[in-house]
Design a protein around this motif. Structure first.
Motif, PDB file in Angstrom:
ATOM      1  N   ALA A 587      55.799 -59.296  12.036  1.00  0.00           N
ATOM      2  CA  ALA A 587      56.364 -60.631  12.217  1.00  0.00           C
ATOM      3  C   ALA A 587      55.535 -61.673  11.470  1.00  0.00           C
ATOM      4  CB  ALA A 587      56.421 -60.964  13.702  1.00  0.00           C
ATOM      5  N   ARG A 588      54.215 -61.508  11.581  1.00  0.00           N
ATOM      6  CA  ARG A 588      53.335 -62.463  10.905  1.00  0.00           C
ATOM      7  C   ARG A 588      53.530 -62.391   9.395  1.00  0.00           C
ATOM      8  NH1 ARG A 588      47.547 -60.618  10.774  1.00  0.00           N
ATOM      9  NH2 ARG A 588      48.575 -59.560   9.061  1.00  0.00           N
ATOM     10  N   ASN A 589      53.603 -61.130   8.837  1.00  0.00           N
ATOM     11  CA  ASN A 589      53.823 -60.977   7.388  1.00  0.00           C
ATOM     12  C   ASN A 589      55.126 -61.649   6.981  1.00  0.00           C
ATOM     13  OD1 ASN A 589      51.515 -59.610   6.902  1.00  0.00           O
ATOM     14  ND2 ASN A 589      52.432 -57.568   6.788  1.00  0.00           N
ATOM     15  N   MET A 591      56.754 -64.063   8.449  1.00  0.00           N
ATOM     16  CA  MET A 591      56.682 -65.534   8.502  1.00  0.00           C
ATOM     17  C   MET A 591      55.879 -66.076   7.338  1.00  0.00           C
ATOM     18  SD  MET A 591      56.481 -66.427  12.536  1.00  0.00           S
ATOM     19  CE  MET A 591      55.269 -65.279  13.029  1.00  0.00           C
ATOM     20  N   GLN A 592      54.805 -65.372   7.006  1.00  0.00           N
ATOM     21  CA  GLN A 592      53.987 -65.828   5.869  1.00  0.00           C
ATOM     22  C   GLN A 592      54.784 -65.758   4.572  1.00  0.00           C
ATOM     23  OE1 GLN A 592      50.622 -63.318   6.348  1.00  0.00           O
ATOM     24  NE2 GLN A 592      49.547 -64.746   7.713  1.00  0.00           N
ATOM     25  N   ALA A 593      55.677 -64.755   4.457  1.00  0.00           N
ATOM     26  CA  ALA A 593      56.504 -64.630   3.249  1.00  0.00           C
ATOM     27  C   ALA A 593      57.474 -65.802   3.117  1.00  0.00           C
ATOM     28  CB  ALA A 593      57.269 -63.306   3.287  1.00  0.00           C
ATOM     29  N   SER A 629      60.159 -64.278   0.377  1.00  0.00           N
ATOM     30  CA  SER A 629      60.200 -64.156  -1.085  1.00  0.00           C
ATOM     31  C   SER A 629      60.560 -62.743  -1.546  1.00  0.00           C
ATOM     32  CB  SER A 629      58.821 -64.540  -1.637  1.00  0.00           C
ATOM     33  OG  SER A 629      57.843 -63.797  -0.944  1.00  0.00           O
ATOM     34  N   GLY A 630      60.539 -61.767  -0.644  1.00  0.00           N
ATOM     35  CA  GLY A 630      60.792 -60.373  -1.055  1.00  0.00           C
ATOM     36  C   GLY A 630      59.525 -59.740  -1.637  1.00  0.00           C
ATOM     37  N   ILE A 631      59.621 -58.441  -1.921  1.00  0.00           N
ATOM     38  CA  ILE A 631      58.412 -57.731  -2.408  1.00  0.00           C
ATOM     39  C   ILE A 631      58.639 -57.260  -3.833  1.00  0.00           C
ATOM     40  CG2 ILE A 631      56.886 -55.752  -2.016  1.00  0.00           C
ATOM     41  CD1 ILE A 631      57.669 -55.915   0.920  1.00  0.00           C
ATOM     42  N   GLY A 650      43.885 -62.970   3.387  1.00  0.00           N
ATOM     43  CA  GLY A 650      44.318 -61.680   3.948  1.00  0.00           C
ATOM     44  C   GLY A 650      43.234 -60.606   3.839  1.00  0.00           C
ATOM     45  N   MET A 651      43.345 -59.592   4.728  1.00  0.00           N
ATOM     46  CA  MET A 651      42.396 -58.469   4.686  1.00  0.00           C
ATOM     47  C   MET A 651      43.014 -57.222   4.050  1.00  0.00           C
ATOM     48  SD  MET A 651      40.348 -58.480   8.232  1.00  0.00           S
ATOM     49  CE  MET A 651      39.503 -57.001   7.835  1.00  0.00           C
ATOM     50  N   GLY A 652      44.334 -57.187   3.997  1.00  0.00           N
ATOM     51  CA  GLY A 652      45.012 -56.039   3.380  1.00  0.00           C
ATOM     52  C   GLY A 652      44.991 -54.795   4.254  1.00  0.00           C
ATOM     53  N   LEU A 653      44.757 -54.963   5.562  1.00  0.00           N
ATOM     54  CA  LEU A 653      44.709 -53.793   6.449  1.00  0.00           C
ATOM     55  C   LEU A 653      45.972 -53.658   7.290  1.00  0.00           C
ATOM     56  CD1 LEU A 653      41.053 -53.926   7.777  1.00  0.00           C
ATOM     57  CD2 LEU A 653      42.073 -52.143   6.370  1.00  0.00           C
ATOM     58  N   GLY A 678      64.714 -61.915   1.075  1.00  0.00           N
ATOM     59  CA  GLY A 678      63.794 -61.471   2.105  1.00  0.00           C
ATOM     60  C   GLY A 678      63.653 -59.953   2.172  1.00  0.00           C
ATOM     61  N   THR A 679      62.998 -59.520   3.222  1.00  0.00           N
ATOM     62  CA  THR A 679      62.660 -58.092   3.353  1.00  0.00           C
ATOM     63  C   THR A 679      62.934 -57.636   4.780  1.00  0.00           C
ATOM     64  OG1 THR A 679      60.823 -58.595   1.879  1.00  0.00           O
ATOM     65  CG2 THR A 679      60.827 -56.412   2.868  1.00  0.00           C
ATOM     66  N   VAL A 680      63.289 -56.344   4.877  1.00  0.00           N
ATOM     67  CA  VAL A 680      63.425 -55.736   6.209  1.00  0.00           C
ATOM     68  C   VAL A 680      62.328 -54.676   6.342  1.00  0.00           C
ATOM     69  CG1 VAL A 680      64.914 -54.463   7.775  1.00  0.00           C
ATOM     70  CG2 VAL A 680      65.914 -56.017   6.095  1.00  0.00           C
TER      71      VAL A 680
HETATM   72  P1  ADP Z   1      47.566 -58.864   4.638  1.00  0.00           P
HETATM   73  O1  ADP Z   1      48.661 -59.413   5.503  1.00  0.00           O
HETATM   74  O2  ADP Z   1      46.221 -59.027   5.226  1.00  0.00           O
HETATM   75  O3  ADP Z   1      47.646 -59.342   3.230  1.00  0.00           O
HETATM   76  P2  ADP Z   1      49.091 -56.484   4.809  1.00  0.00           P
HETATM   77  O4  ADP Z   1      48.764 -55.065   4.653  1.00  0.00           O
HETATM   78  O5  ADP Z   1      49.727 -56.862   6.080  1.00  0.00           O
HETATM   79  O6  ADP Z   1      47.785 -57.297   4.568  1.00  0.00           O
HETATM   80  O7  ADP Z   1      50.076 -56.903   3.656  1.00  0.00           O
HETATM   81  C1  ADP Z   1      49.769 -56.574   2.324  1.00  0.00           C
HETATM   82  C2  ADP Z   1      50.589 -57.370   1.349  1.00  0.00           C
HETATM   83  O8  ADP Z   1      51.942 -56.994   1.429  1.00  0.00           O
HETATM   84  C3  ADP Z   1      50.600 -58.822   1.627  1.00  0.00           C
HETATM   85  O9  ADP Z   1      49.482 -59.477   1.009  1.00  0.00           O
HETATM   86  C4  ADP Z   1      51.911 -59.285   1.007  1.00  0.00           C
HETATM   87  O10 ADP Z   1      51.738 -59.536  -0.374  1.00  0.00           O
HETATM   88  C5  ADP Z   1      52.790 -58.078   1.117  1.00  0.00           C
HETATM   89  N1  ADP Z   1      53.774 -58.247   2.206  1.00  0.00           N
HETATM   90  C6  ADP Z   1      53.666 -57.752   3.451  1.00  0.00           C
HETATM   91  N2  ADP Z   1      54.765 -58.046   4.179  1.00  0.00           N
HETATM   92  C7  ADP Z   1      55.574 -58.743   3.369  1.00  0.00           C
HETATM   93  C8  ADP Z   1      56.881 -59.364   3.549  1.00  0.00           C
HETATM   94  N3  ADP Z   1      57.554 -59.303   4.705  1.00  0.00           N
HETATM   95  N4  ADP Z   1      57.443 -60.002   2.484  1.00  0.00           N
HETATM   96  C9  ADP Z   1      56.771 -60.055   1.312  1.00  0.00           C
HETATM   97  N5  ADP Z   1      55.563 -59.519   1.088  1.00  0.00           N
HETATM   98  C10 ADP Z   1      54.956 -58.884   2.108  1.00  0.00           C
END
Ligand code: ADP
Length: 695
Positions: A587-589, A591-593, A629-631, A650-653, A678-680
Motif C-alpha cells: 500500500a505504501r509503495n 501511494m508513493q507511486a 506512474s507504473g513500473i 528508500g531501503m529497497g528491502l 498504475g500497477t496491480v
Molecule cells: P523501497 O520502497 O524501499 O524503494 P521496495 O522494494 O518496496 O523498496 O521497492 C523497490 C522499488 O520498486 C521502488 O523504489 C519503486 O521504484 C518500485 N515500486 C515498488 N512498488 C511500486 C509501484 N506500486 N508502482 C511503481 N513502482 C513501484
C-alpha cells in the motif's frame, strides 16, 4: 562378516605391486614345477615303455637262441647214433660205404664219414653228394690229418665221442667253409676196435637245424668264444637297431658259441601299442595342462582386474564424505566405511558385529531398535527418501544425520541385509538457523524502517487530536473560570448550559485522547516482534488491521483508500503480522507511486477475492491497485532484488521481503500494469480448509 570383502584396513596401494609380484612369482614357479614334473614323468614313461619292449625282444631272442642250441645238440646226438649204427652189422667196407652214402644223403650237415681202425687207418669213407670239397685225401689216408687224429685221441681218452675245434676247409669252387670233426670210438668187449669220424660243415649245420625257424630279421652264426665268426646264416633284412643273444654249445672237446642277431627298426618313439597308449595319454595330459595354464592365465587376468576394481572402489570409498554402513538380516553391522567411522568417532573394529550401535544416544535407543526391527521385518523405506535422525559421537555429543536406506542384494539376487548412507547435516542445520535468524532480523529492521517513516506521519497525525484536546481543555478552563463569578439571578439555565458544554468538551477530549491512543497502539502492535505463527484469520481482519496505518499516510498524500472484499470468502491460514506488513508495504509503495504533482486522481484500492484455483486447494488473492506512474521495464527486472530502490529515502528491502513472506506461506507474489494507469500487486494465500487442522 564382511559381505563386501573389504577390510577397512586393506593393503596400502604402495605395497600392492610388491605383493602382486610375489604372488605371481610363486604361482608361476608352481606351474613351472608342475610342467617340469609332468614332462619328466612322460619322458620316463615313454623310456620305460621302450625299455620294456626291448627287453621283450631280447627275451624272445634269448629263447630262440636257446631253442636253436637245443635243436643243434639234439641233431648232433641223433647223428652220433646214426654213425654208431653204420658199424652195427658187418665189417664189409663196400657195404659200409653204401650205408654211409645213404646217411650222407639224409644228413646234409655231414660232409664226410670215415671208418677207421683202432690205429686210425682209414678203412672206408663216403662223401656228401651235395658239396664238392677238396679233401686232403693224402693227409687223411696217411692218418696224419691233424684234427681227425687229435679228435680221435681225445675220444679214445674219453672213451666216448669227441669233437674237434673248427678248422677251415677249401671247397672245390674256390670258397671255403668251417668244418668240425666228430670222432666216435667203436668198442668191443671194452676195447676200442675202430673209430667213425664224421665231418660237419658248420654252415650246413646252421642251415639244416636253424634256418627253418629263422625269421627274416634274424642272423645266426657260430663264433669262437673270442668272437671270431665261423659260420653265418644271414638275415635278408637289416634294421637300424640290433639285439644280440649268445648261447654256448658245449661239446666234448670243443666249445662253440651260437650267436643270434635280431634286427629291428630304429628305437621308435612309438614301438608298440603300450607305448603308443602311454604317449597318447601323455599328449592328453599335456593338453590338459595347457588348458589349465590358459585357464590360469585367464584367472590371473580376472584377479588382476578384480584387484584394480577393488582398489578403485576403495579409493572411491575413502574419498567419500558420505558415511556407509551395511547390516545383515539379523541387524548386525557388517560393514562401515572410513567416512562413517570419522563421523561417529568409533573405529571399524568397535562397530562391526554390533546389533545395538554404540552411536545411538541412550535416550533414543528404544526408538531406534524399533525402527531397525521394523526394517528387518521387511518394511523397506521408500527408495531415495531420507529421514532425519540423531546420532551420538564417541565423546557423547549429538548430531543430526540424514539417512538413506536401501536393501542389500547379492550377486545371486538374494536379499542379504541393508545398506545405509549417512550425511552429517549439523552444518546444514546451523546454516539454516543462521539464515532464519538473519531473515528475522532483516524483517525486524524493515519494520523499524517503516516505523521510522511513520514517526513523522505519527507526529503529524497526533497534532490534530492533541490540538483538539488542547483547545477543548482551554475552552473548558475558560468555562470553569466563568463559573468562579457568583451566579446571577436567572442564571441556572445558563449554568446548566455551561455544564452541558463542559461535559461535551470532556467527551471530545476523551475521544481525541482515544484516537491518539489508537494511533500509537496500531504502530506499537505493528512493531512488536513476535514469533512466527500460523493463525486462521479472515481477510477482512487483515485489511482492517492495516487500514489505520495506511490511512495515516493516505491522508498526508491526499490519497483516497478504498477496499473491496468479496463476500463469503474462506478464512486464510497465515502469520497475520507478516501479512499485514506485506499489505502495508504494498500500500505504501502504491501511494508513493501516486505522489506526483501531475496525478490528481489518487485512489488506492485494497481488493480481496477468491483466486482462480489451479490446484484442488483454494486460494485467496489480495491485491493492491494504485493509479501511479507504473513500473518501467528496467525497474521491473530488478524489482525483487534486495536493496534495489528508486527512492532517495528508500531501503529497497520492501518487495524482496514481501516475496519471501508470501512464498513462505506457499503463495505467489506478482505484479501487472493497471488500466488506464498504475500497477496491480497481487499475492495469494492458501484458504483454510477445516481438514488441514489435523496436519
Ligand atoms: P523501497 O520502497 O524501499 O524503494 P521496495 O522494494 O518496496 O523498496 O521497492 C523497490 C522499488 O520498486 C521502488 O523504489 C519503486 O521504484 C518500485 N515500486 C515498488 N512498488 C511500486 C509501484 N506500486 N508502482 C511503481 N513502482 C513501484
Amino acid at each position: 562378516m564382511n559381505p563386501l570383502n573389504l577390510s577397512p584396513t586393506a593393503a596400502l596401494p604402495a605395497r600392492w605391486p610388491w605383493r602382486r609380484w610375489r604372488t605371481a612369482w610363486r604361482r608361476w614357479s608352481l606351474w613351472s614345477l608342475l610342467v617340469a614334473l609332468v614332462a619328466s614323468m612322460l619322458i620316463t614313461m615313454v623310456w620305460l615303455a621302450g625299455r620294456y619292449e626291448a627287453s621283450q625282444v631280447q627275451d624272445k631272442l634269448e629263447r630262440d637262441t636257446a631253442n636253436a642250441v637245443a635243436d643243434i645238440r639234439a641233431a648232433l646226438n641223433r647223428n652220433l647214433q646214426d654213425l654208431q649204427a653204420l658199424n652195427a652189422s658187418d665189417n664189409d667196407p663196400a657195404e659200409w660205404k653204401a650205408r654211409a652214402a645213404e646217411l650222407l644223403q639224409v644228413r646234409r650237415e655231414l660232409m664226410r664219414v670215415e671208418s677207421r681202425d683202432a690205429d686210425l687207418h682209414i678203412r672206408a669213407h663216403a662223401e656228401t653228394p651235395y658239396r664238392n670239397v677238396q679233401w686232403e685225401d693224402q693227409l687223411r689216408t696217411q692218418n696224419t690229418h691233424p684234427e681227425a687224429v687229435l679228435t680221435c685221441t681225445h675220444a679214445r681218452r674219453l672213451n666216448g665221442p669227441a669233437y674237434s675245434p673248427s678248422y677251415f676247409q677249401l671247397l672245390a669252387e674256390g670258397m671255403g667253409t668251417e668244418m668240425m670233426e666228430v670222432c666216435l670210438p667203436l668198442t668191443q668187449s671194452g676195447h676200442i676196435v675202430g673209430f667213425v669220424i664224421g665231418t660237419y660243415s658248420l654252415q650246413s649245420l646252421l642251415i639244416t637245424q636253424v634256418s627253418k625257424n629263422l625269421p627274416r630279421t634274424q642272423e645266426v652264426s657260430f663264433t669262437e668264444p673270442d668272437g671270431t665268426r665261423l659260420a653265418l646264416l644271414g638275415a635278408s633284412w637289416r634294421g637300424t637297431r640290433m639285439f644280440t643273444a649268445q648261447q654256448l654249445l658245449d661239446l666234448p672237446g670243443s666249445t662253440l658259441v651260437l650267436r643270434m642277431d635280431s634286427w629291428h627298426r630304429a628305437p621308435s618313439v612309438f614301438p608298440n601299442v603300450l607305448t603308443a597308449l602311454v604317449t597318447l595319454m601323455s599328449i592328453a595330459l599335456v593338453s590338459v595342462v595347457a588348458v589349465l595354464v590358459r585357464d590360469n592365465r585367464r584367472r590371473l587376468r580376472a584377479e588382476r582386474d578384480l584387484g584394480d576394481a577393488l582398489a578403485f572402489r576403495k579409493a572411491m570409498e575413502d574419498s567419500l564424505v558420505t558415511g556407509l554402513r551395511a547390516r545383515d538380516l539379523q541387524g548386525h553391522i557388517s560393514y562401515v566405511n572410513p567416512a562413517f567411522c570419522t563421523m561417529v568417532g568409533f573405529t571399524a573394529e568397535e562397530l562391526l558385529g554390533q546389533s545395538i550401535a554404540p552411536y545411538w544416544p541412550p535416550e533414543r535407543a528404544d526408538v531406534y531398535t524399533r525402527r531397525r526391527d521394523s526394517r528387518l521385518s521387511g518394511h523397506a523405506p521408500p527408495p531415495r527418501e531420507g529421514h532425519e535422525s540423531i546420532f551420538m559421537r564417541k565423546d557423547g555429543t549429538r548430531f543430526p544425520v540424514l539417512i538413506f536406506e536401501a536393501p542389500l542384494i547379492n550377486a545371486q539376487g538374494q536379499h542379504t541385509g541393508w545398506m545405509s548412507a549417512f550425511i552429517d547435516i549439523s552444518e546444514q542445520k546451523r546454516m539454516e538457523e543462521i539464515s532464519r535468524a538473519s531473515q528475522e532480523r532483516l524483517q525486524a529492521t524493515a519494520r523499524l524502517a517503516t516505523v521510522g517513516e511513520m514517526a513523522s506521519l505519527l507526529s503529524h497525525e497526533l497534532t490534530q487530536p492533541l490540538a483538539a484536546i488542547s483547545s477543548y481543555a482551554t475552552g473548558s478552563l475558560n468555562m470553569l473560570a466563568d463559573g468562579d463569578t457568583p451566579p446571577a439571578a436567572g442564571s441556572e439555565a445558563r449554568l446548566h448550559q455551561q455544564l452541558q458544554d463542559l461535559r461535551m468538551a470532556m467527551e471530545r477530549i476523551s475521544f481525541q485522547a482515544d484516537r491518539a491512543g489508537r494511533v500509537i497502539k496500531s504502530v506499537r502492535d505493528f512493531v512488536r516482534r513476535r514469533d512466527q505463527s500460523r493463525e486462521v484469520v479472515q481477510a477482512s481482519e487483515l485489511i482492517d488491521a492495516v487500514l489505520p496505518l495506511v490511512s495515516l499516510q493516505a491522508r498526508k498524500l491526499g490519497v483516497r483508500v478504498a477496499t473491496e472484499i468479496e463476500p463469503g470468502l474462506p478464512p486464510v491460514l497465515c502469520d497475520p503480522t507478516m501479512i499485514e506488513q506485506v499489505l502495508l508495504n504494498l500500500a505504501r509503495n502504491g501511494m508513493q507511486a501516486m505522489d506526483s504533482p501531475e496525478i490528481v486522481e489518487r485512489e488506492l484500492l485494497l481488493r480481496v477475492r477468491r483466486a482462480a484455483a489451479s490446484t484442488r486447494r483454494s486460494w485467496v488473492e489480495f491485491a493492491v491497485v494504485d493509479g501511479g506512474s507504473g513500473i518501467p521495464q528496467h525497474v521491473a527486472e530488478q524489482l525483487f532484488t534486495p536493496f534495489f530502490t528508486t527512492r532517495d529515502e528508500g531501503m529497497g528491502l520492501g518487495l524482496s521481503l514481501c516475496r519471501t513472506v508470501v512464498e513462505q506461506h506457499g503463495g505467489h507474489l506478482q505484479h501487472s500494469p493497471h488500466n488506464p494507469r498504475g500497477t496491480v500487486f497481487a499475492f495469494t494465500l492458501p484458504a483454510h480448509a477445516p481438514a488441514q487442522m489435523g496436519q
